[in-house]
Scaffold this motif. Structure first.
Motif, mmCIF file in Angstrom:
data_model
loop_
_atom_site.group_PDB
_atom_site.id
_atom_site.type_symbol
_atom_site.label_atom_id
_atom_site.label_comp_id
_atom_site.label_asym_id
_atom_site.label_seq_id
_atom_site.Cartn_x
_atom_site.Cartn_y
_atom_site.Cartn_z
ATOM 1 N N ARG A 140 0.713 -1.079 -0.013
ATOM 2 C CA ARG A 140 -0.141 -0.065 -0.132
ATOM 3 C C ARG A 140 0.855 1.138 -0.020
ATOM 4 O O ARG A 140 1.946 1.332 0.430
ATOM 5 C CB ARG A 140 -0.902 0.209 1.293
ATOM 6 C CG ARG A 140 -2.032 -0.998 1.020
ATOM 7 C CD ARG A 140 -3.127 -0.695 2.143
ATOM 8 N NE ARG A 140 -3.671 0.732 2.119
ATOM 9 C CZ ARG A 140 -4.568 1.237 3.033
ATOM 10 N NH1 ARG A 140 -4.478 0.943 4.181
ATOM 11 N NH2 ARG A 140 -5.236 2.402 2.559
ATOM 12 N N ASN A 141 0.426 2.450 -0.441
ATOM 13 C CA ASN A 141 1.114 3.654 -0.458
ATOM 14 C C ASN A 141 1.009 4.373 0.545
ATOM 15 O O ASN A 141 0.709 5.451 0.878
ATOM 16 C CB ASN A 141 0.528 4.540 -1.626
ATOM 17 C CG ASN A 141 0.546 3.880 -3.079
ATOM 18 O OD1 ASN A 141 1.428 2.921 -3.285
ATOM 19 N ND2 ASN A 141 -0.218 4.229 -3.998
ATOM 20 N N ILE A 170 9.517 -7.207 -3.010
ATOM 21 C CA ILE A 170 8.452 -6.066 -2.775
ATOM 22 C C ILE A 170 8.700 -4.835 -3.518
ATOM 23 O O ILE A 170 9.660 -4.424 -3.857
ATOM 24 C CB ILE A 170 8.656 -5.710 -1.321
ATOM 25 C CG1 ILE A 170 8.333 -7.132 -0.557
ATOM 26 C CG2 ILE A 170 7.814 -4.469 -0.792
ATOM 27 C CD1 ILE A 170 8.789 -6.717 1.105
ATOM 28 N N ILE A 171 7.415 -4.201 -4.053
ATOM 29 C CA ILE A 171 7.646 -2.840 -4.722
ATOM 30 C C ILE A 171 6.805 -1.929 -3.527
ATOM 31 O O ILE A 171 5.561 -2.291 -3.465
ATOM 32 C CB ILE A 171 6.915 -2.863 -6.008
ATOM 33 C CG1 ILE A 171 7.649 -3.785 -6.944
ATOM 34 C CG2 ILE A 171 6.942 -1.472 -6.638
ATOM 35 C CD1 ILE A 171 7.312 -3.871 -8.414
ATOM 36 N N SER A 172 7.464 -1.008 -3.492
ATOM 37 C CA SER A 172 6.624 0.269 -2.682
ATOM 38 C C SER A 172 7.034 1.653 -2.943
ATOM 39 O O SER A 172 7.978 1.837 -3.498
ATOM 40 C CB SER A 172 7.271 -0.092 -1.097
ATOM 41 O OG SER A 172 6.875 0.975 -0.295
ATOM 42 N N LYS A 173 5.903 2.249 -2.748
ATOM 43 C CA LYS A 173 5.816 3.797 -3.320
ATOM 44 C C LYS A 173 6.819 4.406 -2.386
ATOM 45 O O LYS A 173 7.411 5.464 -2.693
ATOM 46 C CB LYS A 173 4.579 4.401 -3.297
ATOM 47 C CG LYS A 173 4.756 5.668 -4.001
ATOM 48 C CD LYS A 173 3.158 6.192 -4.125
ATOM 49 C CE LYS A 173 3.192 7.695 -4.813
ATOM 50 N NZ LYS A 173 1.759 8.204 -5.018
ATOM 51 N N GLN A 174 6.943 4.035 -0.908
ATOM 52 C CA GLN A 174 7.628 4.488 0.247
ATOM 53 C C GLN A 174 9.169 3.907 0.281
ATOM 54 O O GLN A 174 9.118 2.477 0.093
ATOM 55 C CB GLN A 174 6.977 4.422 1.470
ATOM 56 C CG GLN A 174 5.566 5.027 1.263
ATOM 57 C CD GLN A 174 5.329 6.517 0.859
ATOM 58 O OE1 GLN A 174 6.229 7.132 1.172
ATOM 59 N NE2 GLN A 174 4.143 6.692 0.211
ATOM 60 N N ASP A 175 9.934 4.520 0.659
ATOM 61 C CA ASP A 175 11.668 3.928 0.898
ATOM 62 C C ASP A 175 11.378 3.357 2.091
ATOM 63 O O ASP A 175 11.836 4.014 3.124
ATOM 64 C CB ASP A 175 12.496 5.167 0.567
ATOM 65 C CG ASP A 175 13.938 4.528 0.781
ATOM 66 O OD1 ASP A 175 13.984 3.315 0.839
ATOM 67 O OD2 ASP A 175 14.923 5.025 0.652
ATOM 68 N N THR A 176 10.712 2.238 2.367
ATOM 69 C CA THR A 176 10.720 1.798 3.723
ATOM 70 C C THR A 176 11.659 0.328 3.868
ATOM 71 O O THR A 176 11.441 -0.560 4.395
ATOM 72 C CB THR A 176 9.227 1.239 3.879
ATOM 73 O OG1 THR A 176 8.796 0.376 2.837
ATOM 74 C CG2 THR A 176 8.449 2.436 4.376
ATOM 75 N N PHE A 200 12.055 -2.825 -3.954
ATOM 76 C CA PHE A 200 12.340 -1.936 -4.989
ATOM 77 C C PHE A 200 11.303 -0.765 -4.618
ATOM 78 O O PHE A 200 10.306 -1.054 -4.236
ATOM 79 C CB PHE A 200 11.670 -2.613 -6.271
ATOM 80 C CG PHE A 200 12.827 -3.752 -6.730
ATOM 81 C CD1 PHE A 200 13.951 -3.653 -7.211
ATOM 82 C CD2 PHE A 200 12.063 -5.030 -6.640
ATOM 83 C CE1 PHE A 200 14.534 -4.741 -7.599
ATOM 84 C CE2 PHE A 200 12.934 -6.131 -7.325
ATOM 85 C CZ PHE A 200 14.186 -6.086 -7.671
ATOM 86 N N ILE A 201 11.661 0.319 -5.159
ATOM 87 C CA ILE A 201 10.590 1.664 -5.079
ATOM 88 C C ILE A 201 10.156 1.822 -6.271
ATOM 89 O O ILE A 201 10.308 1.720 -7.432
ATOM 90 C CB ILE A 201 11.577 2.641 -4.700
ATOM 91 C CG1 ILE A 201 12.017 2.700 -3.209
ATOM 92 C CG2 ILE A 201 10.561 4.086 -4.586
ATOM 93 C CD1 ILE A 201 13.289 3.960 -2.713
ATOM 94 N N PHE A 219 6.495 2.104 -17.246
ATOM 95 C CA PHE A 219 7.245 1.095 -18.049
ATOM 96 C C PHE A 219 8.193 0.460 -16.947
ATOM 97 O O PHE A 219 8.901 -0.691 -17.507
ATOM 98 C CB PHE A 219 7.973 1.623 -19.327
ATOM 99 C CG PHE A 219 6.829 2.156 -20.479
ATOM 100 C CD1 PHE A 219 6.133 1.039 -21.116
ATOM 101 C CD2 PHE A 219 6.207 3.400 -20.516
ATOM 102 C CE1 PHE A 219 5.104 1.362 -21.943
ATOM 103 C CE2 PHE A 219 5.305 3.459 -21.328
ATOM 104 C CZ PHE A 219 4.610 2.627 -22.131
ATOM 105 N N SER A 220 9.173 1.299 -16.328
ATOM 106 C CA SER A 220 10.009 0.567 -15.539
ATOM 107 C C SER A 220 9.602 -0.199 -14.450
ATOM 108 O O SER A 220 10.026 -1.324 -14.193
ATOM 109 C CB SER A 220 10.800 1.722 -14.798
ATOM 110 O OG SER A 220 9.811 2.498 -13.802
ATOM 111 N N ASP A 221 8.482 0.058 -14.171
ATOM 112 C CA ASP A 221 7.752 -0.966 -13.438
ATOM 113 C C ASP A 221 7.169 -2.325 -13.961
ATOM 114 O O ASP A 221 7.330 -3.535 -13.633
ATOM 115 C CB ASP A 221 6.282 -0.513 -12.587
ATOM 116 C CG ASP A 221 6.790 0.276 -11.427
ATOM 117 O OD1 ASP A 221 7.948 0.413 -11.064
ATOM 118 O OD2 ASP A 221 5.834 0.618 -10.760
#
Length: 337
Positions: A13-14, A45-51, A65-66, A71-73
């Protein structure tokens, strides 16, 4: 001989909040461990936040991954065998998974016509404890009921607690109760009951049970004022009478494994609606939640939990949580221990 590990992508989640990260762990652990029974997997894991500072504490999470551009995703998830999205409202990764031709894509759905685009989906329900809801999604193809899923909520924290070397000022005498207090509330003052109130409830507990109480205060880096108030209590026993006392110890900036270890050894945890409280909730130890209002998505109902919320008619206008009395909290504690 190298082992070919299937690639699984999990979309977070964002939200940057500590509690939001904790609640993903049981589902991620389930995906990693249960899939490994059939085939070893690589979980990313892909996250919008740098956690990554949080997820790097779990050695079974392979990659972090952030979130980038569309296209990069797409390039990031390409050649993955499975994608699980924990985002309740966004369909970005549903469409990305279709473009990447991922065999298995799981997600929440709020729009029925999109359900058929997920291989497996469940309807998002904001009234279900979020950690349990994530597990329901992660296990959707396994036919596991909520009773069994409640056990899966515990497992990653039990495992990580076993690796802790935290020195806990624990008193194991029969005439003493050990209580973990979490007075924080990162979202603001409206979530905080206050150090004084927690301490008063501990004194009432000592009277009620005719036992001394050892308070294990847990604060994070943002609880500056709480730390100052607790520092005045640390290493100074407050005598209730000739036999009873309340003693305080302070723990700051603990790692997940250490919080889990602390929670696992106390008689009960009493907490505001804060991030670390979800570790106690998932472990299903004795838990009292002191919340500013009823929040079913953030409170796990089980046999050893109680949630105390303000009476709307008697609520303080600015911070209703402050209208909750130590007597009310003590009553909730006594219903559990």
């Amino acid at each position: 001989m190298s082992i070919n590990r299937k690639k699984t992508i999990c979309i977070l989640r964002n939200r940057w909040h500590f509690g939001a990260q904790i609640l993903t762990i049981p589902a991620l652990f389930y995906i990693k461990k249960n899939s490994a029974i059939k085939n070893p997997i690589e979980i990313s894991i892909i996250s919008k936040q740098d956690t990554n500072w949080f997820y790097s504490q779990f050695n079974w999470i392979d990659n972090f991954f952030i979130q980038g551009g569309f296209f990069s995703d797409l390039k990031l998830i390409y050649k993955s065998e499975k994608l699980v999205s924990f985002q309740p409202s966004s369909y970005r990764y549903l469409f990305l998974s279709l473009l990447a031709r991922i065999d298995e894509n799981f997600g929440f759905s709020k729009k029925r016509f999109l359900n058929r685009l997920w291989k497996k989906s469940i309807e998002f329900n904001p009234s279900v404890y979020r950690g349990l809801h994530y597990l329901q999604l992660a296990s959707v193809e396994d036919g596991i009921d909520n009773t069994e899923l409640m056990n899966h909520l515990r497992l990653p924290f039990i495992e990580v607690a076993s690796t802790s070397d935290l020195i806990i000022n624990f008193c194991n005498q029969d005439d003493t109760l050990n209580v973990c207090i979490m007075p924080g509330g990162g979202a603001g003052e409206f979530k905080k009951w206050g150090v004084k109130n927690f301490f008063e409830s501990a004194k009432l507990l000592a009277f009620s049970k005719n036992k001394s109480v050892v308070l294990h205060w847990l604060v994070g880096p943002d609880e500056i004022e709480e730390k100052k108030a607790i520092d005045l209590l640390v290493n100074n026993s407050t005598l209730i009478n000739e036999k009873l006392s309340v003693t305080s110890f302070l723990y700051t900036d603990l790692k997940i494994k250490d919080i889990a270890a602390l929670v696992s050894q106390v008689d009960i945890t009493i907490a505001n609606d804060c991030g670390p409280a979800h570790i106690a909730q998932c472990m299903q130890q004795g838990f009292i939640g002191i919340f500013d209002q009823t929040k079913p998505e953030w409170f796990l109902v089980h046999t050893a939990s109680k949630c105390v919320v303000p009476n709307k008619e008697n609520s303080d206008e600015k911070y209703p949580i402050l209208s909750i009395s130590p007597t009310e909290v003590n009553k909730a504690i006594l219903s559990i221990i």
